[in-house]
Design a protein around this motif. Structure first.
Motif: not given
Length: 241
Positions: A82-85, A114-115, A198-199
């Protein structure tokens, strides 16, 4: 030399004559320069593979004579990542590399940091599935991951079975490393792993995951890019458990 592999529709894979899709036939003829009589391997992306012989290959298409099928046993444990988008290039990379790592299901997570935002997911899912199919032909795995449309963290947490092993990779975890968390997953038939975008995860999101039974851990020494962290976690779980 390994056999050339071709991806076929699961409904089409059977003992007897199997027609390759137009794109696969064109690749066999124009790129691989195969000829009738060549032995090939067919995979359906859902765990079945077959060996066969090209009986026809021309501008009108390709036919493979299949004599036997085999069902590849899935690796254990069942692995849900389950990766952050992430932005498209990083998600495209994950689609291919998580196929190589035999991840069973990929559930992108919509988080506060998430960006990219969800856009319905249809076009992205189709692209990820196509990239996974290409990776299957290169790595020889029998099954591609199932790609689930991006969902909010609360939905992903609620979907995780109570019996599953649950892992949260969190850069602000102060006590537990990934290596220390792994023994707690031993014997689990299914493992769910959450990796931030990313964050990273916010403290509130990390607490929400912990309340849902996810064990927080971190990688020592350095903070990896989000896509690299996803690959590390998937590889460690797949090859160390």
């Amino acid at each position: 030399m390994s056999l050339r592999r071709f991806l076929v529709d699961p409904a089409a894979l059977a003992v007897g004559e199997v027609a390759l899709a137009a794109a696969e036939a064109a690749h066999a003829r124009k790129v691989l320069r195969l000829a009738p009589g060549a032995e090939v391997e067919l995979i359906d992306g859902q765990g079945r593979r077959a060996r066969g012989v090209l009986t026809r290959l021309d501008k009108s298409g390709a036919i493979v004579r299949v004599e036997a099928l085999e069902e590849a046993a899935p690796p254990a444990p069942r692995l849900v990542l389950c990766p952050g988008l992430l932005k498209s290039p990083a998600m495209d990379l994950l689609a291919a590399k998580l196929t190589e790592l035999a991840v069973d299901q990929v559930r992108p997570v919509l988080t506060r940091r998430a960006v990219p935002k969800a856009d319905g997911g249809g076009a992205k899912l189709t692209r990820w599935q196509r990239l996974a199919g290409q990776a299957l032909k290169q790595c020889g795995a029998a099954q591609a991951p199932e790609f689930v449309p991006p969902a909010h963290l609360a939905q992903v947490l609620a979907a995780a079975p109570a019996s599953a092993g649950k892992l949260l990779l969190y850069e602000d975890e102060a006590r537990t490393s990934l290596a220390q968390a792994l023994p707690g997953l031993a014997g689990a038939a299914e493992v769910w792993a959450l990796v931030g975008p990313e964050g990273g995860f916010t403290p509130e999101e990390a607490a929400q995951a912990a309340a849902a039974g996810f064990v927080s851990c971190r990688l020592p020494h350095t903070i990896l890019r989000a896509e690299t962290a996803s690959l590390v976690v998937a590889g460690v779980i797949r090859f160390a458990l």
